[in-house]
Write an enzyme that holds these catalytic residues in place. Structure first.
Site, PDB file in Angstrom:
ATOM      1  N   SER A 150       2.070 -14.088  27.677  1.00  0.00           N
ATOM      2  CA  SER A 150       1.634 -13.273  26.548  1.00  0.00           C
ATOM      3  C   SER A 150       1.814 -11.809  26.879  1.00  0.00           C
ATOM      4  CB  SER A 150       0.155 -13.534  26.236  1.00  0.00           C
ATOM      5  OG  SER A 150      -0.332 -12.599  25.284  1.00  0.00           O
ATOM      6  N   TYR A 163      -8.664 -14.229  28.058  1.00  0.00           N
ATOM      7  CA  TYR A 163      -7.277 -14.605  27.783  1.00  0.00           C
ATOM      8  C   TYR A 163      -6.331 -13.769  28.642  1.00  0.00           C
ATOM      9  CZ  TYR A 163      -3.044 -15.327  24.927  1.00  0.00           C
ATOM     10  OH  TYR A 163      -1.776 -15.629  24.485  1.00  0.00           O
TER      11      TYR A 163
END
Length: 266
Positions: A150, A163
């Protein structure tokens, strides 16, 4: 169709929906002979298998299989690898697309929420990579692995603390494993995807940000390219990185986004 994955077998975690499904379909179109997908929902798996089999219909002997598993549970990632090898005889390529994306800041993230992200975004890829690399080495065969990471691994938003931590860990693991197994001719790379238009993202926007039904149109209008990342375009990039056409590339973490980390308008 260029047959980039001609006669290859793949395991795709998170392959029953969204980006994982797009990757599985792209692999089938590009000549893979076997695709295994992992997901929690049997209903979603059946629908996904129908789409993947349609995509692979031109390949003689093509097979697609679904492994129903909750990857957050101990041993399930290892089982997914073992069942793929048992079904197809080998794993040529692995894609880690499953993951957790729920919200939490440094101050309000519980130990349980942090552990959820670390388990799904780091521990599960670690264990699937361990099993896939072991199979490749046991056969003395080259292979490829692609981890969906990501753009948030560069820092992320304040509400993505767990995250970001887990994805940054996955980036480090990707490079470590790529270096460790380069002489085994196992190439391991990562793709830092940015904001992507998937059904899962719609659910996330509505659940955590109170987004309206037209959130996607508004979001895309504000982007440099006039759209969010598209699963089919990302899937094509993944297939290329899994294929021999990506040459000797290993240990690369590629930013797949329209925003540039470290660059500023003023």
């Amino acid at each position: 169709m260029q047959q980039l994955l001609n006669q290859k077998t793949l395991l795709v975690t998170g392959g029953t929906q969204g980006l994982g499904l797009a990757i599985a379909e792209a692999a089938a179109r590009e000549g893979a002979v076997g695709v295994a997908i992992v997901g929690r929902s049997a209903a979603k798996a059946e629908a996904a298998l129908a789409a993947i089999r349609a995509a692979g219909a031109a390949t003689p002997g093509f097979e697609a299989a679904a492994i129903i598993a909750d990857l957050s549970e101990p041993g399930e990632a290892e089982r997914a690898v073992a069942e793929t090898v048992a079904r197809f005889g080998r794993i040529d390529s692995l894609v880690n697309a499953a993951g957790a994306t729920s919200r939490g800041t440094l101050l309000d993230t519980s130990r349980e929420l942090l552990q959820e992200h670390l388990t799904l975004n780091l521990v599960v890829p670690f264990m699937t990579m361990q099993g896939a690399v072991a199979d490749m080495r046991d056969r003395g065969a080259p292979g490829t692995i692609l981890n969906i990471i990501s753009m948030s691994m560069h820092g992320g938003q304040p509400y993505l603390a767990p995250y970001t931590a887990s994805k940054a860990g996955l980036a480090g693991l990707t490079k470590n494993a790529a270096f460790a197994h380069r002489f085994d001719r196992i190439r391991i790379n990562g793709l830092n995807i940015g904001w992507t238009a998937t059904p899962g993202e719609t659910a996330t926007q509505k659940t955590f940000h109170g987004a309206a039904d037209d959130w996607l149109a508004a979001a895309e209008a504000a982007q440099p390219m006039g759209k969010l990342g598209q699963p089919d375009e990302i899937a094509d990039a993944v297939v290329f990185l899994l294929s021999d056409r990506s040459g000797v590339v290993t240990g690369s973490i590629i930013d797949w986004d329209q925003n540039v980390p470290g660059a500023y308008d003023q």
